[in-house]
Design a protein around this motif. Structure first.
Motif, mmCIF file in Angstrom:
data_model
loop_
_atom_site.group_PDB
_atom_site.id
_atom_site.type_symbol
_atom_site.label_atom_id
_atom_site.label_comp_id
_atom_site.label_asym_id
_atom_site.label_seq_id
_atom_site.Cartn_x
_atom_site.Cartn_y
_atom_site.Cartn_z
ATOM 1 N N LYS A 199 0.839 -1.200 0.000
ATOM 2 C CA LYS A 199 0.000 0.000 0.000
ATOM 3 C C LYS A 199 0.872 1.247 0.000
ATOM 4 O O LYS A 199 0.657 2.167 -0.780
ATOM 5 C CB LYS A 199 -0.896 0.008 1.247
ATOM 6 N N VAL A 200 1.861 1.279 0.922
ATOM 7 C CA VAL A 200 2.716 2.461 1.029
ATOM 8 C C VAL A 200 3.458 2.691 -0.284
ATOM 9 O O VAL A 200 3.577 3.813 -0.782
ATOM 10 C CB VAL A 200 3.714 2.312 2.206
ATOM 11 N N MET A 201 3.933 1.603 -0.862
ATOM 12 C CA MET A 201 4.653 1.715 -2.129
ATOM 13 C C MET A 201 3.783 2.379 -3.180
ATOM 14 O O MET A 201 4.247 3.208 -3.945
ATOM 15 C CB MET A 201 5.023 0.325 -2.668
ATOM 16 N N GLU A 202 2.497 2.000 -3.186
ATOM 17 C CA GLU A 202 1.600 2.528 -4.190
ATOM 18 C C GLU A 202 1.364 4.014 -3.968
ATOM 19 O O GLU A 202 1.459 4.810 -4.894
ATOM 20 C CB GLU A 202 0.283 1.763 -4.082
ATOM 21 N N ILE A 203 1.125 4.372 -2.684
ATOM 22 C CA ILE A 203 0.882 5.781 -2.365
ATOM 23 C C ILE A 203 2.093 6.616 -2.731
ATOM 24 O O ILE A 203 1.994 7.726 -3.237
ATOM 25 C CB ILE A 203 0.546 5.934 -0.859
ATOM 26 N N MET A 204 3.273 6.037 -2.499
ATOM 27 C CA MET A 204 4.500 6.782 -2.753
ATOM 28 C C MET A 204 4.911 6.772 -4.229
ATOM 29 O O MET A 204 5.959 7.269 -4.591
ATOM 30 C CB MET A 204 5.634 6.210 -1.895
ATOM 31 N N GLY A 205 4.113 6.148 -5.046
ATOM 32 C CA GLY A 205 4.351 6.270 -6.483
ATOM 33 C C GLY A 205 5.243 5.216 -7.115
ATOM 34 O O GLY A 205 5.616 5.342 -8.272
ATOM 35 N N ALA A 206 5.627 4.174 -6.366
ATOM 36 C CA ALA A 206 6.383 3.098 -6.995
ATOM 37 C C ALA A 206 5.377 2.039 -7.419
ATOM 38 O O ALA A 206 4.573 1.590 -6.609
ATOM 39 C CB ALA A 206 7.385 2.508 -6.015
ATOM 40 N N GLN A 207 5.393 1.690 -8.683
ATOM 41 C CA GLN A 207 4.391 0.741 -9.140
ATOM 42 C C GLN A 207 4.839 -0.680 -8.916
ATOM 43 O O GLN A 207 5.846 -1.112 -9.441
ATOM 44 C CB GLN A 207 4.089 0.983 -10.603
ATOM 45 N N VAL A 208 4.094 -1.388 -8.094
ATOM 46 C CA VAL A 208 4.409 -2.790 -7.861
ATOM 47 C C VAL A 208 3.139 -3.615 -8.059
ATOM 48 O O VAL A 208 2.041 -3.094 -7.978
ATOM 49 C CB VAL A 208 4.970 -3.031 -6.433
ATOM 50 N N VAL A 209 3.310 -4.883 -8.344
ATOM 51 C CA VAL A 209 2.164 -5.766 -8.498
ATOM 52 C C VAL A 209 1.785 -6.247 -7.106
ATOM 53 O O VAL A 209 2.617 -6.788 -6.381
ATOM 54 C CB VAL A 209 2.518 -6.965 -9.408
ATOM 55 N N PHE A 210 0.520 -6.014 -6.719
ATOM 56 C CA PHE A 210 0.096 -6.326 -5.359
ATOM 57 C C PHE A 210 0.304 -7.808 -5.025
ATOM 58 O O PHE A 210 -0.042 -8.683 -5.808
ATOM 59 C CB PHE A 210 -1.381 -5.940 -5.182
ATOM 60 N N ASN A 211 0.899 -8.035 -3.863
ATOM 61 C CA ASN A 211 1.154 -9.395 -3.383
ATOM 62 C C ASN A 211 2.023 -10.254 -4.293
ATOM 63 O O ASN A 211 1.923 -11.480 -4.299
ATOM 64 C CB ASN A 211 -0.163 -10.120 -3.095
ATOM 65 N N HIS A 212 2.854 -9.583 -5.068
ATOM 66 C CA HIS A 212 3.822 -10.333 -5.863
ATOM 67 C C HIS A 212 5.200 -10.002 -5.317
ATOM 68 O O HIS A 212 5.535 -8.849 -5.109
ATOM 69 C CB HIS A 212 3.729 -9.916 -7.333
ATOM 70 N N ALA A 213 5.986 -11.047 -5.033
ATOM 71 C CA ALA A 213 7.327 -10.787 -4.526
ATOM 72 C C ALA A 213 8.320 -11.030 -5.661
ATOM 73 O O ALA A 213 8.273 -10.339 -6.666
ATOM 74 C CB ALA A 213 7.605 -11.666 -3.329
ATOM 75 N N ASP A 214 9.172 -12.008 -5.540
ATOM 76 C CA ASP A 214 10.142 -12.218 -6.603
ATOM 77 C C ASP A 214 10.007 -13.581 -7.252
ATOM 78 O O ASP A 214 10.969 -14.150 -7.734
ATOM 79 C CB ASP A 214 11.565 -11.992 -6.072
ATOM 80 N N TYR A 215 8.789 -14.089 -7.248
ATOM 81 C CA TYR A 215 8.507 -15.364 -7.893
ATOM 82 C C TYR A 215 7.923 -15.034 -9.267
ATOM 83 O O TYR A 215 6.773 -14.599 -9.360
ATOM 84 C CB TYR A 215 7.495 -16.136 -7.048
ATOM 85 N N ARG A 216 8.735 -15.206 -10.301
ATOM 86 C CA ARG A 216 8.240 -14.830 -11.630
ATOM 87 C C ARG A 216 9.019 -15.510 -12.735
ATOM 88 O O ARG A 216 10.129 -15.989 -12.530
ATOM 89 C CB ARG A 216 8.339 -13.317 -11.808
ATOM 90 N N LEU A 217 8.387 -15.547 -13.875
ATOM 91 C CA LEU A 217 9.060 -16.038 -15.074
ATOM 92 C C LEU A 217 9.391 -14.849 -15.956
ATOM 93 O O LEU A 217 8.569 -13.937 -16.107
ATOM 94 C CB LEU A 217 8.152 -17.011 -15.825
ATOM 95 N N LEU A 218 10.597 -14.863 -16.495
ATOM 96 C CA LEU A 218 10.989 -13.827 -17.451
ATOM 97 C C LEU A 218 11.468 -14.495 -18.724
ATOM 98 O O LEU A 218 12.277 -15.432 -18.672
ATOM 99 C CB LEU A 218 12.128 -12.970 -16.875
ATOM 100 N N SER A 219 10.991 -14.013 -19.852
ATOM 101 C CA SER A 219 11.469 -14.568 -21.116
ATOM 102 C C SER A 219 12.873 -14.040 -21.376
ATOM 103 O O SER A 219 13.324 -13.096 -20.723
ATOM 104 C CB SER A 219 10.547 -14.138 -22.250
ATOM 105 N N HIS A 220 13.531 -14.636 -22.350
ATOM 106 C CA HIS A 220 14.897 -14.213 -22.644
ATOM 107 C C HIS A 220 14.970 -12.727 -22.954
ATOM 108 O O HIS A 220 15.805 -12.008 -22.430
ATOM 109 C CB HIS A 220 15.463 -15.019 -23.813
ATOM 110 N N ARG A 221 14.032 -12.255 -23.786
ATOM 111 C CA ARG A 221 14.151 -10.839 -24.150
ATOM 112 C C ARG A 221 13.800 -9.914 -22.993
ATOM 113 O O ARG A 221 14.290 -8.787 -22.919
ATOM 114 C CB ARG A 221 13.327 -10.526 -25.390
ATOM 115 N N ALA A 222 12.965 -10.402 -22.064
ATOM 116 C CA ALA A 222 12.679 -9.583 -20.882
ATOM 117 C C ALA A 222 13.934 -9.462 -20.017
ATOM 118 O O ALA A 222 14.235 -8.393 -19.485
ATOM 119 C CB ALA A 222 11.530 -10.183 -20.087
ATOM 120 N N VAL A 223 14.688 -10.551 -19.894
ATOM 121 C CA VAL A 223 15.922 -10.494 -19.099
ATOM 122 C C VAL A 223 16.954 -9.617 -19.805
ATOM 123 O O VAL A 223 17.684 -8.857 -19.159
ATOM 124 C CB VAL A 223 16.509 -11.903 -18.870
ATOM 125 N N GLU A 224 16.989 -9.702 -21.129
ATOM 126 C CA GLU A 224 17.904 -8.842 -21.881
ATOM 127 C C GLU A 224 17.571 -7.375 -21.622
ATOM 128 O O GLU A 224 18.459 -6.546 -21.457
ATOM 129 C CB GLU A 224 17.802 -9.123 -23.392
#
Ligand code: UDP
Ligand code: MG
Length: 314
Positions: free
Chosen positions: A149-174
């Motif tokens: 919530k604080v992050m959102e109010i302060m203007g940093a865009q984050v996906v709610f309730n998402h931490a660092d569990y994610r898939l990234l495609s090759h070009r996304a990592v690039e």
């Protein structure tokens, strides 16, 4: 596009969980390979973030025993975000997609299937979003949800309730590799990449064994880093506060002037304090303006890519 997928798992003093984690991830990988979803060249990469226990030794043993396990060792403890980025950058050229997850099995490995499906269906970024926080203590849940919530109010865009569990495609990592900043806050950076994204929800388990390596102090540091690395909103807030104070003080002073002319003159203490407010407001405003310039410099210094090309038809 090939279908080699790497799992990237940062580990800091995780000797208690590694045997179980490696087993579970190995089974998951095997089932994905058998299902033909990922290539047999896929790997499970453990990143040792300068552990002081037997973590690295165990990674070496796993690698010896089974080539599906690979390891990256940082020269010293650099923290979760750096370890994760270090691991991802090390393996990025060997894979077509990678999945980052915690070593303690809190990120349910069974969500990997859906992540891979979403990736095959065309998503470049697949966020693991936790569906419930039933297993968290009230305190952890309160602080963690407050964090988003604080992050959102302060203007940093984050996906709610998402931490660092994610898939990234090759070009996304690039694309991520183009971000040169040293104050890492990956879950704020990834949404700025663009590309097609998808969400996979999962039930977050309790830490399988051992203790959290993220005590409140580290969590607060992460939140502070997130806000200060992602947004200059605090600076804009100072400017707004300054303007507000100035306007209020100016109005009050005008009222005082009116009262002097048409009614009973205000006491000098009153006039004096309003003048102080006015001065305070002007100072705050000036500070905020200077801050805005610093904010611009900050953005320049970070040298983030101005754009990322997704497709070029020619
Ligand atoms: N971790 C790391 N370096 C650190 C602290 C943590 O690589 O300095 C790793 C840790 O091994 C785990 C992940 O980051 O795989 C998340 O840490 P933890 O589970 O302790 O955090 P929590 O889930 O309690 O927020
Ligand atoms: Mg954990």
């Amino acid at each position: 596009m090939g279908n080699t997928v790497y799992f990237v798992v940062p580990c800091y003093n995780e000797e208690e969980v590694l045997p179980e984690t490696s087993k579970r991830l190995y089974e998951k990988m095997k089932s994905l390979v058998i299902a033909g979803k990922v290539s047999p060249d896929s790997r499970i990469c453990f990143v040792d973030d300068g552990s002081k226990d037997k973590t690295w030794k165990m990674i070496e043993e796993l690698h010896e025993a089974e080539p599906v396990f690979v390891g990256v060792k940082l020269s010293r403890n650099r923290g979760h975000q750096n370890a994760l980025l270090g691991g991802m950058m090390t393996v990025k050229d060997d894979c077509d997609a990678l999945i980052s997850l915690d070593a303690d099995l809190q990120d349910d490995p069974d969500a990997i299937d859906s992540m891979v499906d979403e990736w095959i269906a065309g998503a470049d970024v697949v966020y693991g979003v936790r569906s419930a926080r039933k297993t968290d203590t009230f305190f952890k849940r309160f602080t963690a949800e407050g964090f988003y919530k604080v992050m959102e109010i302060m203007g940093a865009q984050v996906v709610f309730n998402h931490a660092d569990y994610r898939l990234l495609s090759h070009r996304a990592v690039e694309a991520l590799a183009e971000y040169k900043e040293v104050n890492l806050f990956l879950r704020g950076m990834i949404p700025t990449l663009g590309y097609k994204t998808a969400i996979v929800t999962y039930e977050r388990n309790e830490r399988f064994a051992g203790e959290s390596k993220y005590p409140l102090k580290k969590m607060l540091a992460l939140a502070w880093n997130g806000i200060t690395s992602f947004s200059t909103k605090p600076l804009s807030l100072i400017v707004t506060a300054g303007i507000l104070l100035m306007v209020i003080a100016a109005i009050l002073l005008l009222v005082c002037a009116g009262r002097t002319i048409w009614g009973t003159a205000p006491s000098s203490v009153e006039v004096f304090s309003y003048s102080l407010w006015l001065l305070g407001g002007i100072q705050l405003f000036a500070l905020g303006v200077v801050g805005e310039y610093i904010g611009k410099i900050y953005a320049e210094v970070k040298g983030r890519p101005r754009y990322i090309i997704e497709t070029y038809l020619k």
